[in-house]
Scaffold this motif. Structure first.
Motif, mmCIF file in Angstrom:
data_model
loop_
_atom_site.group_PDB
_atom_site.id
_atom_site.type_symbol
_atom_site.label_atom_id
_atom_site.label_comp_id
_atom_site.label_asym_id
_atom_site.label_seq_id
_atom_site.Cartn_x
_atom_site.Cartn_y
_atom_site.Cartn_z
ATOM 1 N N GLU A 87 0.836 -1.197 0.000
ATOM 2 C CA GLU A 87 0.000 0.000 0.000
ATOM 3 C C GLU A 87 0.879 1.259 0.000
ATOM 4 O O GLU A 87 1.881 1.332 0.721
ATOM 5 C CB GLU A 87 -0.917 0.017 1.222
ATOM 6 C CG GLU A 87 -1.949 -1.098 1.251
ATOM 7 C CD GLU A 87 -2.976 -0.955 0.143
ATOM 8 O OE1 GLU A 87 -3.293 0.193 -0.216
ATOM 9 O OE2 GLU A 87 -3.455 -1.996 -0.351
ATOM 10 N N GLU A 88 0.470 2.231 -0.794
ATOM 11 C CA GLU A 88 1.195 3.496 -0.851
ATOM 12 C C GLU A 88 0.551 4.495 0.106
ATOM 13 O O GLU A 88 -0.685 4.594 0.154
ATOM 14 C CB GLU A 88 1.177 4.061 -2.271
ATOM 15 C CG GLU A 88 2.032 3.285 -3.263
ATOM 16 C CD GLU A 88 3.513 3.392 -2.939
ATOM 17 O OE1 GLU A 88 3.963 4.472 -2.492
ATOM 18 O OE2 GLU A 88 4.221 2.376 -3.121
ATOM 19 N N PRO A 89 1.349 5.237 0.855
ATOM 20 C CA PRO A 89 0.755 6.250 1.737
ATOM 21 C C PRO A 89 0.099 7.357 0.923
ATOM 22 O O PRO A 89 0.560 7.679 -0.179
ATOM 23 C CB PRO A 89 1.949 6.771 2.537
ATOM 24 C CG PRO A 89 3.146 6.463 1.691
ATOM 25 C CD PRO A 89 2.818 5.209 0.943
ATOM 26 N N ARG B 43 -15.345 11.333 8.542
ATOM 27 C CA ARG B 43 -15.448 10.824 9.908
ATOM 28 C C ARG B 43 -15.951 9.382 9.889
ATOM 29 O O ARG B 43 -16.888 9.039 9.169
ATOM 30 C CB ARG B 43 -16.416 11.684 10.718
ATOM 31 C CG ARG B 43 -16.579 11.217 12.156
ATOM 32 C CD ARG B 43 -17.774 11.865 12.840
ATOM 33 N NE ARG B 43 -17.944 11.324 14.185
ATOM 34 C CZ ARG B 43 -18.533 10.161 14.458
ATOM 35 N NH1 ARG B 43 -19.010 9.409 13.459
ATOM 36 N NH2 ARG B 43 -18.634 9.729 15.706
ATOM 37 N N GLY B 44 -15.332 8.531 10.687
ATOM 38 C CA GLY B 44 -15.747 7.136 10.782
ATOM 39 C C GLY B 44 -15.034 6.207 9.823
ATOM 40 O O GLY B 44 -15.096 4.984 9.990
ATOM 41 N N GLU B 45 -14.328 6.768 8.818
ATOM 42 C CA GLU B 45 -13.548 5.919 7.915
ATOM 43 C C GLU B 45 -12.227 5.552 8.577
ATOM 44 O O GLU B 45 -11.706 6.286 9.423
ATOM 45 C CB GLU B 45 -13.316 6.622 6.578
ATOM 46 C CG GLU B 45 -14.596 6.839 5.782
ATOM 47 C CD GLU B 45 -14.322 7.431 4.408
ATOM 48 O OE1 GLU B 45 -13.157 7.411 3.966
ATOM 49 O OE2 GLU B 45 -15.269 7.930 3.770
ATOM 50 N N THR B 46 -11.685 4.399 8.191
ATOM 51 C CA THR B 46 -10.477 3.872 8.844
ATOM 52 C C THR B 46 -9.215 4.365 8.139
ATOM 53 O O THR B 46 -9.134 4.369 6.906
ATOM 54 C CB THR B 46 -10.504 2.332 8.838
ATOM 55 O OG1 THR B 46 -11.644 1.888 9.581
ATOM 56 C CG2 THR B 46 -9.248 1.766 9.491
ATOM 57 N N ILE B 47 -8.244 4.777 8.939
ATOM 58 C CA ILE B 47 -6.914 5.104 8.419
ATOM 59 C C ILE B 47 -5.862 4.422 9.294
ATOM 60 O O ILE B 47 -6.149 3.979 10.408
ATOM 61 C CB ILE B 47 -6.637 6.625 8.376
ATOM 62 C CG1 ILE B 47 -6.657 7.222 9.803
ATOM 63 C CG2 ILE B 47 -7.614 7.331 7.464
ATOM 64 C CD1 ILE B 47 -6.162 8.673 9.837
ATOM 65 N N THR B 48 -4.652 4.338 8.762
ATOM 66 C CA THR B 48 -3.496 3.830 9.506
ATOM 67 C C THR B 48 -2.436 4.912 9.511
ATOM 68 O O THR B 48 -2.146 5.502 8.464
ATOM 69 C CB THR B 48 -2.928 2.559 8.846
ATOM 70 O OG1 THR B 48 -3.946 1.550 8.801
ATOM 71 C CG2 THR B 48 -1.732 2.027 9.633
ATOM 72 N N GLY C 13 6.252 8.881 9.609
ATOM 73 C CA GLY C 13 5.455 10.027 9.193
ATOM 74 C C GLY C 13 4.487 9.753 8.054
ATOM 75 O O GLY C 13 4.115 10.671 7.324
ATOM 76 N N LYS C 14 4.034 8.512 7.905
ATOM 77 C CA LYS C 14 3.184 8.155 6.771
ATOM 78 C C LYS C 14 1.725 7.963 7.199
ATOM 79 O O LYS C 14 1.449 7.541 8.316
ATOM 80 C CB LYS C 14 3.693 6.870 6.105
ATOM 81 C CG LYS C 14 5.082 7.032 5.478
ATOM 82 C CD LYS C 14 5.585 5.725 4.892
ATOM 83 C CE LYS C 14 6.969 5.905 4.270
ATOM 84 N NZ LYS C 14 7.490 4.629 3.732
ATOM 85 N N VAL C 15 0.825 8.252 6.253
ATOM 86 C CA VAL C 15 -0.614 8.093 6.484
ATOM 87 C C VAL C 15 -1.189 7.218 5.370
ATOM 88 O O VAL C 15 -0.923 7.458 4.187
ATOM 89 C CB VAL C 15 -1.333 9.457 6.476
ATOM 90 C CG1 VAL C 15 -2.827 9.280 6.776
ATOM 91 C CG2 VAL C 15 -0.696 10.406 7.491
ATOM 92 N N PHE C 16 -1.949 6.197 5.753
ATOM 93 C CA PHE C 16 -2.553 5.278 4.795
ATOM 94 C C PHE C 16 -4.073 5.297 4.954
ATOM 95 O O PHE C 16 -4.582 5.427 6.069
ATOM 96 C CB PHE C 16 -2.073 3.837 5.033
ATOM 97 C CG PHE C 16 -0.578 3.647 4.948
ATOM 98 C CD1 PHE C 16 0.011 3.207 3.775
ATOM 99 C CD2 PHE C 16 0.225 3.878 6.062
ATOM 100 C CE1 PHE C 16 1.383 3.009 3.709
ATOM 101 C CE2 PHE C 16 1.599 3.690 6.005
ATOM 102 C CZ PHE C 16 2.179 3.249 4.811
ATOM 103 N N VAL C 17 -4.784 5.130 3.838
ATOM 104 C CA VAL C 17 -6.229 4.927 3.898
ATOM 105 C C VAL C 17 -6.489 3.448 4.128
ATOM 106 O O VAL C 17 -5.861 2.584 3.517
ATOM 107 C CB VAL C 17 -6.904 5.386 2.597
ATOM 108 C CG1 VAL C 17 -8.353 4.912 2.564
ATOM 109 C CG2 VAL C 17 -6.875 6.903 2.492
#
Length: 404
Positions: free
Chosen positions: A193-195, A296-301, A307-311
């Motif tokens: 998965e790409e951030p 709001r309510g959707e999942t992220i990592t 410093g990375k954010v993933f859906v």
């Protein structure tokens, strides 16, 4: 109206600090850190210096060692032509401390010499605030710095090796409750998965959760058993109750010394700050990154180590324990008078207990081992049996498993 009389200004400022002892965020902070409410607070009165007098001025926050890893290197940030509040409030994203060496080499040398003096004098990592006013350095304060569990262990071991503290002091320096954060999960390095965004790696670890945009929402949602990630433009001390409830924090502003970063490291939670590519819309309860909208309510990592954010939910891994941890636990073994045994319900639990130095198993409940594919069927047969003779056949199958 704002008073013109300096004495009245000073008296009101003093009283405001005393009054802040009983505000909701202070009460929450004391509860989280087991600080008695009857201690009271002190007020410091200092002469003012100004970091916002031009390009030869600025303010910064620094640590004498890295509060994330414990490495023996300076760590911090500063802003040119700014007051200290601008650095920690997350309103602007500051520059790394290293830039100061290029822009004001003499100031940087003076500052780092002071770091060395403070580190040796207090025999602990220091969290320092400073201001430069027209090419003159002023030290505003120093205190023992908050650090991650990993950093606490490394700093304690390093300071013994440097001759600054004893082994007994090293063991007492590491908060036992903080060691739990060494068990934080990390993002699987093999993930494909790409951030969707890259920010500042403000506090290590990784967390998965549903997005919320207010501290109150974080607290209420967490009470239902849901894991949440608190997403804000920047956090403030008023958010402390929601931060305590969240699994991690994501902010669009601020750096490694912002409020979100410092609180995250103190709580042992992951945080990604200064993620300037995300646009947080708290009114609509969503944030955007280009064409991507997360509601709001959707999942992220979030991956606070990088410093990375993933859906969505990314697979997380357990961390490995380093040599410094083993060294510190060895010293604790030499000092302690209590035996350490583990609750272990599976062979994996027993392996983990051995890795952490447990000397035996204090409690073993075998029912969890019956969840294995080769055993659970016999358990189901026993539960669903409608006659005693059928149940006894199933129990006969279970007996060898129980003995094993």
């Amino acid at each position: 109206t704002f008073p013109d009389d300096p004495r009245e200004q000073l008296n009101m400022s003093r009283d405001a600090v005393f009054g802040s002892w009983m505000n909701p965020r202070a009460i929450t902070y004391r509860r989280l850190n087991n600080i008695p409410g009857d201690w009271g607070t002190a007020v410091n009165v200092q002469a003012m210096v100004y970091g916002n007098m031009g390009d030869d001025s600025g303010s910064g926050v620094a640590f004498t060692r890295d509060p994330g890893t414990g490495e023996r290197e300076y760590f911090g940030e500063y802003l040119v032509n700014a007051q200290g509040e601008d650095v920690v409030a997350g309103i602007r994203t500051p520059s790394p401390l290293d830039y100061l060496e290029t822009e004001m080499p003499e100031i940087y040398k003076e500052l780092t010499d002071i770091f060395e003096t403070l580190d040796a004098h207090y025999r602990d990592m220091q969290d320092v605030e400073f201001t430069i006013q027209r090419n003159k350095l002023y030290m505003l304060q120093t205190r023992s710095g908050k650090r991650t569990a990993q950093a606490a262990v490394k700093i304690a071991v390093d300071m013994v090796n440097e001759g600054l503290i004893t082994k007994e002091e090293a063991v007492l320096r590491v908060d036992p409750g903080q060691l739990d954060s060494l068990l934080h999960m990390t993002v699987d390095p093999n993930t494909k998965e790409e951030p969707i965004a890259q920010g500042v790696a403000a506090s290590p670890g990784a967390a998965v959760g549903k997005v919320v945009f207010t501290a109150d929402d974080a607290e209420e949602t967490a009470k239902t058993g849901e894991k949440v990630i608190l997403v804000r433009r920047e956090t403030s001390p008023d958010d402390i109750h929601g931060m305590a409830a969240a699994k991690g924090f994501l902010t669009s502003r601020g750096g490694k010394t912002s409020h979100a970063a410092v609180v995250a490291r103190g709580m042992g939670k992951p945080a990604v700050t200064g993620c300037e590519s995300i646009v947080v819309d708290e009114a609509k309860e969503e944030f955007r990154i280009g064409d991507v909208v997360v509601k709001r309510g959707e999942t992220i990592t979030i991956d606070g180590s990088h410093g990375k954010v993933f859906v969505g939910e990314i697979e997380l891994q357990e961390p490995s324990i380093g040599e410094d941890f083993a060294t510190l636990m060895g010293w604790a073994d030499d000092i302690r008078t209590l035996g350490v045994r583990a609750n272990a319900d599976t062979p994996h639990d027993a392996e983990t207990a051995i890795k952490f130095g447990a000397r035996g198993i204090g409690l073993c409940r075998t029912e969890h081992m019956f969840f294995g594919e080769d055993r659970i069927r016999a358990v189901q047969e026993m539960i669903l049996a409608e006659a005693e003779n059928v149940r006894r056949v199933a129990l006969d199958k279970l007996l060898p498993f129980q003995k094993d």
